[in-house]
Design an enzyme around this catalytic site. Structure first.
Site: not given
Ligand code: UDP
Length: 322
Positions: A12, A33, A71, A74, A139, A281, A284
């Site tokens: 970004v 970097l 920006f 981590r 985070y 995951r 989420d």
């Molecule tokens: N996701 C997925 N498979 C992957 C990576 C991400 O299904 O290999 C899903 C993840 O569970 C979320 C969405 O894609 O619902 C976006 O994930 P990302 O990590 O891109 O961004 P986040 O929403 O976590 O910031």
């Protein structure tokens, strides 16, 4: 304006630096970097390699800065759970040092790269800026701590501060001669992962859960084009008010499911892209969609690259150039 862009070698940050240069600003990029790339720093910017906390004072001490776009951070949720110390040191402590350098050198304005992760599991979707902030990982907590620092510096020291809370940044800056996009050593984001499958460098994409309370059972996110995001930073710089800390959510205001993203990638690339359902995951939320009504009302910002196929096509063009 003469501007310091911390993290200007990252995804970004480099795109915003390019937009700032195109708008006629003078840009100094500070980046260690650790995750960024030297060749992502746009031509025309002055580059300083250094760790943020240790170097910001020296750079700002050279004088004449009108603002900072911050920006450098981590940004891996999983890593933050396993190694929170890296987030308190790399995000909170380093940003505090930057803010002290801003204060000592009387830099009038700062725009900060905040995140939707400051909200945690939302009670209300689309998410407004007034939603409770209950981050579910270090985070998000580290970014929220910096937001609080900015409020206090605006109140006490007159800083014109703006936090921009990004939803899912995607796409690439591929207009003109520059090619700037997402290039992480460890890729965790959905669109680049799906495009790696299309490019043949990964066998399949895992869909993290198909039993979420969403129309097709996969998670829904708000994907915002990185060029739209950059536009918001320029407006935030212009509209910043001394002594105020403004917070804006930035998204396209529309949700796409993981399955819809995979479908869009198939359509754009013409590749079959095998997808397999995998367990959810951890951490989420089912649905994250921004209300960007405040950014529209107060910054005059309207995202214009909201078509998912366009976002994916730009990311694909960038991936093909690597
Ligand atoms: N996701 C997925 N498979 C992957 C990576 C991400 O299904 O290999 C899903 C993840 O569970 C979320 C969405 O894609 O619902 C976006 O994930 P990302 O990590 O891109 O961004 P986040 O929403 O976590 O910031």
């Amino acid at each position: 304006m003469k501007l310091l862009v911390t993290g200007g070698a990252g995804y970004v940050g480099s795109v915003c630096a390019a937009h700032l240069l195109d708008a006629g600003h003078e840009v100094v990029v500070l980046d260690d970097l650790s995750t960024g790339h030297r060749d992502a720093v746009p031509d025309g910017a002055t580059f300083v390699e250094g760790e943020l906390g240790a170097t910001a004072g020296e750079v700002l001490g050279t004088g004449g800065f009108d603002g900072v776009l911050h920006f450098a951070a981590r940004s891996l949720v999983g890593e933050s759970v396993e190694h929170p110390e890296k987030y308190w040191a790399g995000n909170v402590v380093a940003s505090f040092r930057l803010l002290e350098a801003v204060r000592e050198n009387a830099v009038p304005r700062l725009v900060f790269s905040s995140t939707a992760a400051t909200y945690g599991e939302p009670e209300q979707v689309p998410i407004p800026e007034t939603a409770p902030t209950r981050p579910t990982n270090p985070y998000g907590a580290s970014k929220l701590a910096i937001d609080h620092m900015l409020t206090s510096y605006a109140n006490a020291h007159g800083l014109a501060a703006t936090s921009l809370r990004y939803f899912n940044v995607a796409g690439a800056h591929v207009g003109g001669t520059r090619r700037l996009g997402e290039r992480h050593a460890v890729e965790t984001h959905l669109i680049p992962i799906v495009l790696q499958v299309a490019a043949g460098t990964r066998d399949s994409v895992s869909i993290y859960g198909d039993d979420w309370p969403t129309p097709d059972g996969s998670c829904v996110r708000d994907y915002i084009h990185v060029d739209d995001l950059a536009d918001a930073h320029l407006l935030a710089l212009e509209k910043a008010v001394p002594g105020r800390h403004a917070v804006f959510n930035l998204g396209s205001g529309q949700g796409f499911s993981v399955r819809e993203v995979v479908e869009a990638c198939r359509a754009v690339t013409g590749h079959p892209i095998p997808a397999v359902v995998a367990p959810r995951r951890a951490g989420d939320p089912a649905v994250l969609v921004a209300s960007s009504a405040e950014a529209t009302a107060r910054l005059g910002w309207t995202p214009s690259r909201t078509d998912l196929h366009r976002i994916v096509a730009d990311a694909w063009e960038f991936a093909g150039d690597r």
